[in-house]
Design a protein around this motif. Structure first.
Motif, PDB file in Angstrom:
ATOM      1  N   ASP A   1     -50.894   8.926   8.460  1.00  0.00           N
ATOM      2  CA  ASP A   1     -51.444  10.197   8.936  1.00  0.00           C
ATOM      3  C   ASP A   1     -52.215  10.072  10.242  1.00  0.00           C
ATOM      4  O   ASP A   1     -52.642  11.083  10.810  1.00  0.00           O
ATOM      5  CB  ASP A   1     -52.308  10.862   7.864  1.00  0.00           C
ATOM      6  N   ASP A   2     -52.394   8.834  10.747  1.00  0.00           N
ATOM      7  CA  ASP A   2     -53.038   8.662  12.053  1.00  0.00           C
ATOM      8  C   ASP A   2     -52.038   8.283  13.142  1.00  0.00           C
ATOM      9  O   ASP A   2     -52.424   7.915  14.251  1.00  0.00           O
ATOM     10  CB  ASP A   2     -54.140   7.605  11.972  1.00  0.00           C
ATOM     11  N   TRP A   3     -50.746   8.385  12.856  1.00  0.00           N
ATOM     12  CA  TRP A   3     -49.701   8.082  13.834  1.00  0.00           C
ATOM     13  C   TRP A   3     -49.200   9.363  14.494  1.00  0.00           C
ATOM     14  O   TRP A   3     -49.143  10.422  13.870  1.00  0.00           O
ATOM     15  CB  TRP A   3     -48.504   7.409  13.149  1.00  0.00           C
TER      16      TRP A   3
ATOM     17  N   VAL B   1     -46.340  -0.012  20.359  1.00  0.00           N
ATOM     18  CA  VAL B   1     -45.597   1.009  19.621  1.00  0.00           C
ATOM     19  C   VAL B   1     -46.450   2.262  19.561  1.00  0.00           C
ATOM     20  O   VAL B   1     -47.546   2.259  19.012  1.00  0.00           O
ATOM     21  CB  VAL B   1     -45.225   0.528  18.206  1.00  0.00           C
ATOM     22  N   ASP B   2     -45.933   3.351  20.131  1.00  0.00           N
ATOM     23  CA  ASP B   2     -46.729   4.566  20.306  1.00  0.00           C
ATOM     24  C   ASP B   2     -46.569   5.581  19.188  1.00  0.00           C
ATOM     25  O   ASP B   2     -47.449   6.420  18.993  1.00  0.00           O
ATOM     26  CB  ASP B   2     -46.339   5.245  21.627  1.00  0.00           C
TER      27      ASP B   2
ATOM     28  N   GLU C   1     -45.105  14.730  18.502  1.00  0.00           N
ATOM     29  CA  GLU C   1     -45.017  14.545  19.955  1.00  0.00           C
ATOM     30  C   GLU C   1     -43.657  14.942  20.502  1.00  0.00           C
ATOM     31  O   GLU C   1     -43.558  15.476  21.605  1.00  0.00           O
ATOM     32  CB  GLU C   1     -45.296  13.080  20.322  1.00  0.00           C
ATOM     33  N   LEU C   2     -42.597  14.633  19.762  1.00  0.00           N
ATOM     34  CA  LEU C   2     -41.239  15.036  20.128  1.00  0.00           C
ATOM     35  C   LEU C   2     -40.572  15.637  18.895  1.00  0.00           C
ATOM     36  O   LEU C   2     -40.786  15.168  17.773  1.00  0.00           O
ATOM     37  CB  LEU C   2     -40.405  13.845  20.615  1.00  0.00           C
TER      38      LEU C   2
ATOM     39  N   ILE D   1     -39.389   3.014  13.619  1.00  0.00           N
ATOM     40  CA  ILE D   1     -38.882   3.817  12.508  1.00  0.00           C
ATOM     41  C   ILE D   1     -39.982   4.058  11.482  1.00  0.00           C
ATOM     42  O   ILE D   1     -40.646   3.125  11.020  1.00  0.00           O
ATOM     43  CB  ILE D   1     -37.686   3.118  11.850  1.00  0.00           C
ATOM     44  N   GLY D   2     -40.187   5.320  11.134  1.00  0.00           N
ATOM     45  CA  GLY D   2     -41.011   5.691   9.995  1.00  0.00           C
ATOM     46  C   GLY D   2     -40.111   6.033   8.821  1.00  0.00           C
ATOM     47  O   GLY D   2     -38.895   6.176   8.966  1.00  0.00           O
TER      48      GLY D   2
END
Length: 654
Positions: free
Chosen positions: A362-364, A314-315, A401-402, A285-286
């Motif tokens: 910001d790098d996720w 965790v991707d 990504e999704l 969760i973000g």
């Protein structure tokens, strides 16, 4: 059938391909170039001058959040299945968002709730401790088991243009709560985060979820692609089973202003899930906040929780974005109203990122598993275009990504049909499905929407190892454009196009489907177009290459024939783009140095299911495979060095 082709690099002998030098450089070169120009009535001819950076995406980029928890066996209904197939989901989130916090993965429905928990009678939840809008469904939960979802999965595999969707499993880390375990274990429990009891409760929840994933994999034969670790636990109130609420006697699973216990739980589950499903992508969760008045837990989640997550397991992070439509929006005013909506959405999105400490994540990679821009213009053609602009914006930022629109059941489904945003989101899904990278094309100039800096034309290119290259063209303006496709491809272009001139309409306009008959394609006002290259087949190539009399002569035109007598059968001439009437046109041999020879191989994106192998040998008896089913993109040169001379090479089509 196996077809081989040999060649001698010294004497150009028609049956042997041989290198006598110590080193050979081999290049796989694409012969297909994709560039095109655009023009409109309001601007000069537009020419593609390049593209933006390559952005990595998942092959199931676009889909829907599925929330059917209040409907009994919803996919048993044929109209519902037909509507979903029309909407073309590349993925579908199960069981949904908030409902996942109360989901019994063993039975495939919400946990039963009552005034008091009673493990013996099956009352797992206190209704008053659940979020308010779910409480009414807890008395008699509606079944939504995997067996029912499988009906939709199977229907899409047979009737959707994209085939079966990929389920995104949103797991339940929060319930049953400590009140249930105290009753079931007949003792008091220590619900303090990371205590022994806390881990025992978490392990039981994991086993419940794991059982469903294994059923999906083994019983329903679904690949486990995507797993989401809970839903909106960053909220600071409204769900006592997550945050706790002493007034009803519930101690939340992840309490407090800085619930680092969620990171501990996510790391534990992700490690175990990666071991069991090594190919799965896992998302934690973000956080997002859209007001400075929201609680510190929500505003600071991205500062506190993601740094504690184990990124070996965790991707990605899940983000939910709900930006209301602007006040007094009158979408019937056409392009000017759409501009107002897009500018409002962009401003609010930037404000949300600022409040949510976006720099910390910001790098996720991000999964936008819930999003919409709700208001009076819902389910209109203007709403449909706004949705495509939202997807475009997130793609352009490079983290998405999704992307899962919220929700299919109430917002997309229209009986057996779909509302307009189902049409445009579905076309975006079609363009990106099965691909792994996206690039936005850039132009030497570009018209803007009315009195704004928003480009009226947005174009994306999608590529993947097992798909044709595709393009998505979005015309947001009320003006028609014309595209020149002459430099896009030497082959035929297939289009799917949808448009409607009235932004206030709630009718699904359907699609125009077919081959583009000339080098020009019209992009109507307020339209979405998907273009893809039509892959030629061997019969197509035969018809274009041979005369009618030659086609009637199998000695000349069959797969194994060799009319120019250069040792290259017709099937290989087709696959490698050479001429059956021009001897020795299959390769280019260039001396690079006294000890090095360059072999340039033209690998075309038209293999049509055929497997192509380049093999080499030093004795013509034992052959090794060098190149197998080469892609249509340029490859870096690769060297083969050998002290055994000569070296022989051959092409083989198994």
């Amino acid at each position: 059938m196996s077809i081989s082709y040999f060649r001698d690099s010294r004497e150009l002998h028609p049956t042997l391909f041989m290198a006598t030098l110590a080193k050979l450089h081999i290049f796989a070169v694409s012969l297909s170039t994709f560039l095109f120009g655009l023009s409109s009535a309001l601007a000069s001819q537009l020419t593609a001058t390049g593209s933006g950076p390559e952005i990595t995406i998942q092959p199931h980029l676009i889909g829907y959040n599925n929330q059917t928890a209040f409907s009994w066996n919803p996919w048993n209904n044929a109209d519902n299945r037909d509507s979903l197939a029309l909407a073309r989901p590349s993925h579908l989130r199960y069981p949904g968002g908030t409902v996942s916090t109360y989901w019994d993965f063993r039975s495939g429905k919400l946990f039963k709730g009552a005034d008091q928990v009673d493990a013996t009678s099956g009352n797992v939840l206190q209704k008053s401790a659940a979020i308010s809008w779910v409480q009414s469904a807890l008395t008699t939960p509606a079944p939504n088991p995997l067996a029912d979802l499988h009906k939709a999965y199977q229907h899409n595999s047979e009737h959707s243009d994209l085939g079966a969707f990929a389920p995104v499993f949103c797991l339940n880390l929060a319930t049953p709560g400590s009140d249930f375990y105290a009753d079931a274990w007949e003792r008091s429990v220590n619900s303090t985060p990371e205590s022994v009891d806390w881990w025992d409760m978490l392990d039981d929840r994991y086993d419940r979820c794991l059982g469903a994933l294994e059923t999906a994999e083994t019983i329903h034969d679904w690949p486990i692609h995507y797993i989401e670790l809970g839903n909106e636990y960053h909220f600071g109130g409204g769900e006592p089973y997550v945050q706790g609420l002493p007034l009803v006697g519930v101690k939340g699973t992840f309490p407090g202003e800085n619930p680092t216990s969620y990171a501990s739980a996510a790391n534990d589950w992700a490690a175990k899930l990666k071991t069991r499903f090594p190919d799965a992508k896992i998302c934690a969760i973000g956080g997002e906040a859209h007001s400075p008045d929201q609680n510190a837990r929500r505003r600071n989640w991205n500062l506190n929780i993601p740094p504690l997550l184990n990124r070996d397991h965790v991707d990605a992070l899940a983000i939910h974005v709900y930006i209301p439509q602007p006040e007094n929006l009158d979408i019937s005013q056409g392009e000017s109203a759409l501009v107002s909506w897009l500018e409002h959405w962009t401003d609010e999105w930037e404000h949300t990122k600022q409040l949510s400490n976006w720099d910390a994540i910001d790098d996720w990679k991000l999964w936008f598993t819930e999003w919409d821009s709700a208001g009076p213009a819902n389910q209109t053609w203007g709403h449909a275009l706004q949705c495509t602009h939202t997807i475009h914006s997130w793609l352009a930022e490079g983290q998405a990504e999704l992307i899962s629109y919220h929700i299919f059941w109430n917002s997309i489904r229209n009986g057996r049909e779909i509302y307009p945003q189902g049409r445009t989101i579905g076309l975006f899904a079609m363009a990106s499905h099965g691909t792994t990278s996206a690039r936005q094309l850039t132009f030497d100039s570009s018209p803007k929407l009315l009195n704004s800096d928003i480009p009226s034309l947005i174009t994306w290119q999608f590529d993947g190892p097992a798909t044709n290259r595709r393009f998505l063209l979005i015309n947001l303006s009320g003006t028609e454009h014309t595209c020149d496709l002459s430099t896009l491809s030497s082959g035929q272009i297939h289009k799917r196009q949808t448009a409607y001139p009235n932004l206030a309409s709630k009718l699904d306009p359907g699609e125009v489907i077919g081959l583009v008959p000339s080098n020009d394609i019209n992009l109507p006002a307020f339209s979405i177009t998907v273009l893809s290259e039509v892959q030629p087949t061997f019969p197509d190539w035969q018809s274009e290459t041979f005369t009618q009399s030659q086609l009637a002569d199998a000695v000349t035109s069959s797969q194994t024939s060799d009319p120019d007598k250069d040792g290259i059968p017709n099937l290989l001439e087709f696959l490698l783009g050479s001429s059956p009437f021009k001897p020795n046109s299959i390769t280019h041999l260039l001396p690079a140095s006294p000890e090095t020879l360059h072999l340039e191989l033209p690998i075309l994106p038209q293999t049509s299911g055929h497997q192509i192998e380049l093999q080499y040998s030093s004795d013509l008896m034992n052959w090794s495979r060098y190149l197998h089913q080469a892609s249509s993109t340029e490859q870096d040169p690769t060297e083969i060095e050998s002290s055994e001379l000569p070296i022989y090479f051959r092409f083989v089509v198994p």
